[in-house]
Design a protein around this motif. Structure first.
Motif, mmCIF file in Angstrom:
data_model
loop_
_atom_site.group_PDB
_atom_site.id
_atom_site.type_symbol
_atom_site.label_atom_id
_atom_site.label_comp_id
_atom_site.label_asym_id
_atom_site.label_seq_id
_atom_site.Cartn_x
_atom_site.Cartn_y
_atom_site.Cartn_z
ATOM 1 N N ASN A 283 0.823 -0.950 0.026
ATOM 2 C CA ASN A 283 0.163 0.089 0.070
ATOM 3 C C ASN A 283 0.796 1.111 -0.017
ATOM 4 O OD1 ASN A 283 -2.277 -1.647 -0.038
ATOM 5 N ND2 ASN A 283 -2.292 -1.532 2.339
ATOM 6 N N ASN A 284 1.961 1.230 0.612
ATOM 7 C CA ASN A 284 2.669 2.507 1.057
ATOM 8 C C ASN A 284 3.611 2.706 -0.456
ATOM 9 O OD1 ASN A 284 3.938 4.740 2.721
ATOM 10 N ND2 ASN A 284 6.107 3.340 2.301
ATOM 11 N N ASP A 285 3.901 1.745 -1.204
ATOM 12 C CA ASP A 285 4.630 2.049 -2.436
ATOM 13 C C ASP A 285 3.585 2.701 -3.487
ATOM 14 O OD1 ASP A 285 7.221 1.286 -1.549
ATOM 15 O OD2 ASP A 285 6.963 -0.603 -2.237
ATOM 16 N N VAL A 286 2.323 2.231 -3.431
ATOM 17 C CA VAL A 286 1.368 2.986 -4.279
ATOM 18 C C VAL A 286 1.638 4.365 -4.097
ATOM 19 C CG1 VAL A 286 -1.029 3.198 -5.175
ATOM 20 C CG2 VAL A 286 -0.193 0.858 -4.473
ATOM 21 N N LYS A 287 1.598 4.719 -3.018
ATOM 22 C CA LYS A 287 1.754 6.464 -2.752
ATOM 23 C C LYS A 287 3.361 7.132 -3.289
ATOM 24 C CE LYS A 287 -1.349 5.847 1.287
ATOM 25 N NZ LYS A 287 -1.299 5.820 2.734
ATOM 26 N N ARG A 288 4.158 6.080 -3.012
ATOM 27 C CA ARG A 288 5.436 6.671 -3.382
ATOM 28 C C ARG A 288 5.758 6.770 -4.740
ATOM 29 N NH1 ARG A 288 9.972 2.575 -0.874
ATOM 30 N NH2 ARG A 288 11.136 4.612 -1.027
ATOM 31 N N PHE A 289 4.985 5.920 -5.500
ATOM 32 C CA PHE A 289 5.229 6.058 -7.176
ATOM 33 C C PHE A 289 4.700 7.634 -7.485
ATOM 34 C CE2 PHE A 289 5.472 1.510 -7.805
ATOM 35 C CZ PHE A 289 5.978 1.553 -8.964
ATOM 36 N N ALA A 290 3.658 7.982 -6.663
ATOM 37 C CA ALA A 290 3.282 9.395 -7.061
ATOM 38 C C ALA A 290 3.988 10.247 -6.495
ATOM 39 C CB ALA A 290 1.722 9.514 -6.570
ATOM 40 N N THR A 291 4.444 10.126 -5.240
ATOM 41 C CA THR A 291 5.246 11.032 -4.371
ATOM 42 C C THR A 291 6.454 11.417 -5.212
ATOM 43 O OG1 THR A 291 4.471 10.643 -2.651
ATOM 44 C CG2 THR A 291 6.408 11.719 -2.387
ATOM 45 N N LEU A 292 7.145 10.314 -5.829
ATOM 46 C CA LEU A 292 8.445 10.330 -6.561
ATOM 47 C C LEU A 292 8.549 10.547 -8.065
ATOM 48 C CD1 LEU A 292 10.178 7.385 -4.464
ATOM 49 C CD2 LEU A 292 10.490 9.820 -3.838
ATOM 50 N N ASN A 293 7.181 10.699 -8.561
ATOM 51 C CA ASN A 293 6.887 10.884 -9.838
ATOM 52 C C ASN A 293 7.801 9.668 -10.547
ATOM 53 O OD1 ASN A 293 6.228 11.972 -12.371
ATOM 54 N ND2 ASN A 293 7.917 13.426 -12.554
ATOM 55 N N VAL A 294 7.424 8.571 -10.432
ATOM 56 C CA VAL A 294 7.906 7.422 -11.147
ATOM 57 C C VAL A 294 6.772 6.711 -11.901
ATOM 58 C CG1 VAL A 294 8.926 4.947 -10.777
ATOM 59 C CG2 VAL A 294 9.572 6.905 -9.174
ATOM 60 N N ILE A 295 7.390 6.287 -13.170
ATOM 61 C CA ILE A 295 6.111 5.827 -14.031
ATOM 62 C C ILE A 295 5.828 4.323 -13.654
ATOM 63 C CG2 ILE A 295 5.481 5.257 -16.484
ATOM 64 C CD1 ILE A 295 8.003 7.556 -16.689
ATOM 65 N N ALA A 296 4.706 3.756 -13.675
ATOM 66 C CA ALA A 296 4.287 2.327 -13.371
ATOM 67 C C ALA A 296 4.077 1.867 -14.486
ATOM 68 C CB ALA A 296 2.987 2.395 -12.402
ATOM 69 N N GLN A 297 4.936 0.775 -15.023
ATOM 70 C CA GLN A 297 4.629 0.210 -16.213
ATOM 71 C C GLN A 297 4.250 -1.278 -16.051
ATOM 72 O OE1 GLN A 297 6.217 -2.525 -18.232
ATOM 73 N NE2 GLN A 297 4.811 -1.694 -19.921
ATOM 74 N N SER A 298 3.160 -1.788 -16.958
ATOM 75 C CA SER A 298 2.984 -3.261 -16.856
ATOM 76 C C SER A 298 1.947 -3.517 -18.025
ATOM 77 C CB SER A 298 1.915 -3.343 -15.516
ATOM 78 O OG SER A 298 1.913 -4.685 -15.137
ATOM 79 N N THR A 299 1.725 -4.892 -18.117
ATOM 80 C CA THR A 299 0.985 -5.502 -19.122
ATOM 81 C C THR A 299 -0.426 -5.920 -18.577
ATOM 82 O OG1 THR A 299 3.116 -6.401 -20.208
ATOM 83 C CG2 THR A 299 0.986 -7.274 -20.743
#
Length: 596
Positions: free
Chosen positions: A431-447
């Motif tokens: 759960n915490n890392d979902v928020k960190r993707f946004a905070t750190l401006n990291v692109i979430a890439q998947s299939t």
């Protein structure tokens, strides 16, 4: 002092000149200015002629431009978009040579972007046996037997697509394949290209036996029985090394296959792709791209990467990327990104997790690079303005990767870095890392295709982990940019896995298409809306590739890359999305695929 004019010349008492002499001198001063003005006007008319090469109209045109998401017409000139707006204004771009294309109510979108695939590596496999990853062992045995029968001259029966988890904790074995083909080597890569399945003949040629050491125990190794004898299931580097040792591929076959992959991508509406690593054909990467271009088959925009998957490769990684970035710059392709392979897969039980895999106490997967090594790699890449794409499938691998990115974000000396970071696959996330993707401006890439129900993988993880698979909607709600791609040839579903539309239906439903009452992959609340899925295959994919100023939306000044669909994706039934057809794919204003 005033500028020269006729009155000044006439009233100049300091000069004893006649009227005619003064007038002629005045004209001689004006003549060069007059000629320059006429030339400038003429040049401006030739460069900025209002005549478009192509005018598209009378369709459902979805631009991905927030300022005007829906428009009536688009004009194209010299491969670029020159007008986007209403039809009455578009008519000013009509000329005698303008091609007028009536869309007849069809949907026009920016060309799709596959933000994670392996077109060069896939070129090595696209003509080989493709197992149906939605099926099971019984069907695969039939496919293998039929392929062997149809290809009697093949020195090696080579293919891909099996799901290792379908065989239970021990994985597949040589004995299973020996019952089908025993006189020739059989070598099959799994659907994620992290494992291989070999018959006894192949194991013999590879000289793999009880005394063969594992390169990296627990990660890159040979699965063994209780006696220590390799079973015929190979993981990570042992699997990819086998391809080279069996001499399955060469530059000509890879270039031919890469052109096939590009053609298939075009048929699915794809006009740009991120190559996430050439893997076992890394040494051929540059020559293959050049050969494909020379053959006239580079009908796709490609950003590519240099991939590292072993800790001992970290030392030279940045220098290699810098060299490739300098030497590979081309209108249609550029190798400019660092790809880091930081863990394995759930089915191989090598993805880095916080909990032990079910039934295997002490095994919580691995991360290829230590936290310190990852910190160093990310910081060095940032200092050189290199984009970084990191394979992190398990929750622990994701956390450690975000830790490294967070250090760079907090380092004031890196404030001016232009590096963009994408973490790919992201199968299990806290759960915490979902928020960190946004905070750190990291692109979430998947299939999205992988978000269908994983009945086999469920046995390897806890219920809590299974309920945290592919958290697409949670990421969207947190404000995270998401990009989507096929990971071909590691997708599953063969070449169909490349289809953005097929993937969109699964991402929208979290169910396998065309299976009545197909189970929904938990959690149901992670189903993603169509608008966000389209963004992930267009403008957000372009952002990941650092090409959002050139492609990804229909805006003036961008490349004229489009896909035309027979139906509006926003209007079809959620279970009929996969039936929507690509009618035409346009790259730089030119048709590269037509379904007519």
């Amino acid at each position: 002092m005033c500028s020269p004019c006729l009155e000044c010349l006439l009233n100049n008492t300091d000069r004893t000149i006649t009227f005619n002499e003064g007038f002629m001198k005045f004209l001689s001063l004006l003549f060069p200015i007059f000629i320059t003005l006429i030339s400038t006007i003429s040049l401006a008319n030739s460069v900025s002629s209002p005549d478009a090469d192509l005018l598209l109209f009378n369709g459902k045109i979805y631009t991905l431009d927030e300022k005007q998401p829906w428009v009536e017409a688009v004009a194209v000139k010299d491969g670029d978009i020159v007008f986007v707006g209403n039809l009455s204004e578009a008519k000013t771009w009509l000329g005698k040579n303008t091609k007028q294309q009536d869309l007849n109510g069809k949907m026009l979108l920016p060309g799709f972007i596959d933000s994670h695939a392996h077109p060069v590596m896939g070129g090595a496999y696209v003509r080989s046996l493709s197992l149906d990853s939605f099926a099971g062992p019984k069907h695969w045995y039939q496919q293998i037997a039929e392929y062997a029968k149809q290809n009697p001259q093949a020195k090696v029966i080579f293919g891909y697509g099996f799901l290792a988890s379908a065989f239970g904790p021990q994985g597949p074995s040589s004995a299973m394949l020996d019952k089908i083909v025993s006189d020739r080597p059989v070598y099959l890569m799994d659907e994620g290209f992290h494992g291989a399945w070999a018959n006894s003949k192949a194991m013999e040629l590879l000289a793999v036996n009880k005394n063969t050491p594992d390169p990296e125990p627990g990660f890159s190794y040979y699965k063994r029985d209780k006696s220590g004898i390799p079973t015929g299931y190979l993981l990570e580097a042992t699997a990819t090394d086998g391809i080279e040792k069996l001499d399955i591929i060469n530059i000509n076959t890879v270039a031919l296959g890469t052109a096939d992959v590009i053609n298939i991508m075009n048929s699915y509406g794809i006009t740009a792709v991120f190559d996430a690593g050439a893997s076992d054909v890394e040494s051929l990467q540059m020559n293959v791209l050049q050969k494909v271009e020379q053959q006239g088959d580079m009908t796709i925009r490609m950003v590519a990467s240099h991939m590292i998957g072993h800790a001992d490769k970290a030392k030279d990684a940045i220098d290699i990327v810098l060299k490739k970035r300098k030497s590979s710059k081309h209108d249609m392709y550029h190798i400019n990104t660092l790809k880091i392979m930081n863990d394995g897969t759930i089915e191989g039980k090598t993805a880095g997790m916080f909990e032990d895999y079910q039934g295997e106490p002490g095994n919580n997967g691995v991360t290829v690079f230590s936290q310190r090594q990852m910190n160093t790699l990310i910081a060095e890449a940032s200092a050189e303005n290199i984009d970084v794409h990191i394979h992190a499938l398990g929750e622990r691998a994701i956390t450690e990767t975000l830790n490294a990115i967070e250090l760079v974000r907090k380092d004031s000396s890196q404030d001016n870095s232009t590096s963009r970071y994408a973490i790919c696959h992201i199968q299990v996330m806290t759960n915490n890392d979902v928020k960190r993707f946004a905070t750190l401006n990291v692109i979430a890439q998947s299939t999205p295709l992988w978000a269908s129900y994983d009945e086999f993988g469920k046995e390897f993880v806890s219920d809590d982990q299974f309920n945290r698979y592919f958290r697409f909607n949670s990421l969207k709600e947190a404000g995270v940019k998401m990009s989507f791609g096929s990971d071909f040839p590691a997708t599953g579903a063969g070449s169909l896995g490349m289809s953005p539309i097929f993937n969109m239906e699964i991402g929208h439903n979290r169910q396998t298409p065309e299976q009545e009452n197909a189970p929904i992959q938990p959690g149901k609340h992670e189903r993603l809306d169509i608008a966000t899925l389209i963004k992930g295959y267009t403008i957000d994919g372009a952002y990941q590739m650092h090409m959002d100023k050139q492609i990804g939306s229909i805006e003036v000044g961008k490349k004229a890359d489009f896909v035309i669909l027979d139906k509006n994706l926003f209007e079809v039934d959620r279970y009929d999305i996969h039936k929507v057809k690509v009618l035409e794919t346009i790259l730089g204003g030119q048709v590269v695929f037509s379904n007519n």
